[in-house]
Design a protein around this motif. Structure first.
Motif, PDB file in Angstrom:
ATOM      1  N   GLU A  41       0.976  -0.880  -0.343  1.00 34.91           N
ATOM      2  CA  GLU A  41       0.552  -0.019   0.500  1.00 34.91           C
ATOM      3  C   GLU A  41       1.228   1.243  -0.168  1.00 34.91           C
ATOM      4  OE1 GLU A  41      -3.105   0.686  -0.907  1.00 34.91           O
ATOM      5  OE2 GLU A  41      -3.761  -1.037  -0.319  1.00 34.91           O
ATOM      6  N   GLU A  42       1.574   1.146   0.990  1.00 37.27           N
ATOM      7  CA  GLU A  42       2.822   2.264   0.792  1.00 37.27           C
ATOM      8  C   GLU A  42       3.605   2.615  -0.311  1.00 37.27           C
ATOM      9  OE1 GLU A  42       6.107   4.612   3.696  1.00 37.27           O
ATOM     10  OE2 GLU A  42       5.939   2.505   4.165  1.00 37.27           O
ATOM     11  N   ALA A  43       3.867   1.673  -1.074  1.00 40.35           N
ATOM     12  CA  ALA A  43       4.842   1.722  -2.743  1.00 40.35           C
ATOM     13  C   ALA A  43       3.534   2.166  -3.372  1.00 40.35           C
ATOM     14  CB  ALA A  43       4.901   0.261  -2.810  1.00 40.35           C
ATOM     15  N   VAL A  44       2.887   1.617  -3.887  1.00 48.14           N
ATOM     16  CA  VAL A  44       1.782   2.578  -4.063  1.00 48.14           C
ATOM     17  C   VAL A  44       1.626   3.619  -4.333  1.00 48.14           C
ATOM     18  CG1 VAL A  44      -0.339   2.658  -5.723  1.00 48.14           C
ATOM     19  CG2 VAL A  44       0.858   0.178  -4.453  1.00 48.14           C
ATOM     20  N   ALA A  45       0.993   4.070  -3.008  1.00 49.75           N
ATOM     21  CA  ALA A  45       1.197   6.058  -2.884  1.00 49.75           C
ATOM     22  C   ALA A  45       2.446   6.619  -2.978  1.00 49.75           C
ATOM     23  CB  ALA A  45       1.037   5.924  -1.446  1.00 49.75           C
ATOM     24  N   LEU A  46       3.709   6.027  -2.350  1.00 44.89           N
ATOM     25  CA  LEU A  46       5.242   6.465  -2.555  1.00 44.89           C
ATOM     26  C   LEU A  46       5.359   6.738  -4.378  1.00 44.89           C
ATOM     27  CD1 LEU A  46       7.217   4.960   0.411  1.00 44.89           C
ATOM     28  CD2 LEU A  46       5.836   7.746  -0.040  1.00 44.89           C
ATOM     29  N   VAL A  47       4.815   4.834  -4.970  1.00 48.60           N
ATOM     30  CA  VAL A  47       4.758   5.911  -5.814  1.00 48.60           C
ATOM     31  C   VAL A  47       4.433   7.071  -7.216  1.00 48.60           C
ATOM     32  CG1 VAL A  47       4.698   4.684  -8.840  1.00 48.60           C
ATOM     33  CG2 VAL A  47       5.407   3.483  -6.858  1.00 48.60           C
ATOM     34  N   ALA A  48       2.957   6.599  -6.809  1.00 49.95           N
ATOM     35  CA  ALA A  48       1.903   8.034  -7.337  1.00 49.95           C
ATOM     36  C   ALA A  48       2.352   9.873  -6.390  1.00 49.95           C
ATOM     37  CB  ALA A  48       0.698   8.092  -6.803  1.00 49.95           C
ATOM     38  N   ARG A  49       3.078   9.562  -5.789  1.00 55.34           N
ATOM     39  CA  ARG A  49       4.037  10.698  -5.236  1.00 55.34           C
ATOM     40  C   ARG A  49       5.578  10.969  -6.121  1.00 55.34           C
ATOM     41  NH1 ARG A  49       5.380  10.704   1.079  1.00 55.34           N
ATOM     42  NH2 ARG A  49       2.680  10.336   1.069  1.00 55.34           N
ATOM     43  N   HIS A  50       6.028   9.897  -5.654  1.00 55.12           N
ATOM     44  CA  HIS A  50       7.422  10.734  -6.061  1.00 55.12           C
ATOM     45  C   HIS A  50       7.864   9.553  -7.960  1.00 55.12           C
ATOM     46  CE1 HIS A  50       8.820  11.129  -1.911  1.00 55.12           C
ATOM     47  NE2 HIS A  50       8.089  10.128  -2.319  1.00 55.12           N
ATOM     48  N   HIS A  51       7.043   9.004  -8.876  1.00 59.82           N
ATOM     49  CA  HIS A  51       7.117   8.727 -10.226  1.00 59.82           C
ATOM     50  C   HIS A  51       8.288   8.036 -10.388  1.00 59.82           C
ATOM     51  CE1 HIS A  51       3.225  10.217 -10.627  1.00 59.82           C
ATOM     52  NE2 HIS A  51       3.773  11.329 -10.203  1.00 59.82           N
ATOM     53  N   PRO A  52       8.879   7.459  -9.329  1.00 58.70           N
ATOM     54  CA  PRO A  52      10.511   6.424  -9.758  1.00 58.70           C
ATOM     55  C   PRO A  52      10.487   5.980 -10.985  1.00 58.70           C
ATOM     56  CG  PRO A  52       9.069   5.240  -8.464  1.00 58.70           C
ATOM     57  CD  PRO A  52       8.015   6.870  -8.580  1.00 58.70           C
TER      58      PRO A  52
END
Length: 237
Positions: A41-52
């Motif tokens: 869940e945190e991975a999905v949220a952080l991808v949306a925030r940081h666009h790695p």
């Protein structure tokens, strides 16, 4: 950060492992860690925030496992590639992850050089698979009907097919599309395929677009799984 820097997100529920991976990546040239997640869940949220550019994804995590997180990330952010980094290389872990959209798959005994190579491979459009995973895919192929697991009865149709090529290509693939698919399964990039077949990269892209549409695969990792599943390998004579 330069234009050549690869932005990486790490997802692993074990704190020591996650921090160790982040530390290791920090020592590798051309890689910037933009975040670390403790579950899917945190991975999905952080991808949306940081666009790695790339996510290093563990599979066994609470709340949302790596397969589901990979599926959600690839659906919402197709520009972000996923490389699985896990303890497990069994079929129940490997194939669902590839089907979810992961383009790379490493086990946690991989060293820094192998991780860096997998990250670079998926960014260039190739598959970043560890030797163990490639071996398992080959073993899976040999277990399939018509593979090396047993003799194939001689028939007129089988005798006219080149070695390594199915007697009939699935899903309406042309011989050239199947040849390109086999080279994708070898891990070759578009440029390498073009060089091998003596055609332009634009021609290779056209063949890839056509075969992706016919086989209903979304990316190169799924194409690799499809190729091994249907025995479309080793077609270069």
């Amino acid at each position: 950060m330069t234009a050549d820097t690869t932005r990486v997100l790490v997802a692993d529920d074990q704190t020591v492992v996650r921090e160790g991976i982040v530390m290791l990546l920090g020592l590798l040239p051309g890689i910037e860690v933009v975040g670390a997640a403790a579950d899917g869940e945190e991975a999905v949220a952080l991808v949306a925030r940081h666009h790695p550019d790339v996510v290093l994804m563990d599979l066994r995590m609470p709340r949302c496992d790596g397969v589901e997180a990979t599926r959600r990330i690839r659906a919402a952010h197709p520009e972000t590639e996923v490389v699985v980094l896990t303890t497990y290389a069994d079929d129940d872990s490997l194939f669902p992850a590839l089907q979810a959209g992961a383009r790379g798959y490493l086990t946690k005994d991989a060293g820094g050089e192998e991780i860096a190579r997998a990250i670079a491979d998926v960014r260039s459009g190739a598959a970043g698979l560890s030797p163990q995973v490639q071996l398992r895919l080959l073993e899976r192929l040999s277990e399939a009907p018509g593979g090396a697991a047993g003799p194939v009865p001689e028939t007129p149709r089988a005798s006219t097919a080149p070695a390594g090529r199915p007697a009939e290509l699935p899903d309406g693939l042309t011989a050239r599309e199947a040849e390109v698919l086999a080279l994708i399964a070898e891990g070759l990039s578009n440029a390498e395929i073009a060089q091998r077949l003596f055609v332009s990269q634009a021609t290779v892209k056209t063949h890839i677009n056509n075969l992706f549409a016919k086989t209903a695969v979304r990316d190169r990792a799924q194409a690799v799984a499809y190729a091994f599943r249907h025995g479309i390998t080793g077609m270069q004579q």
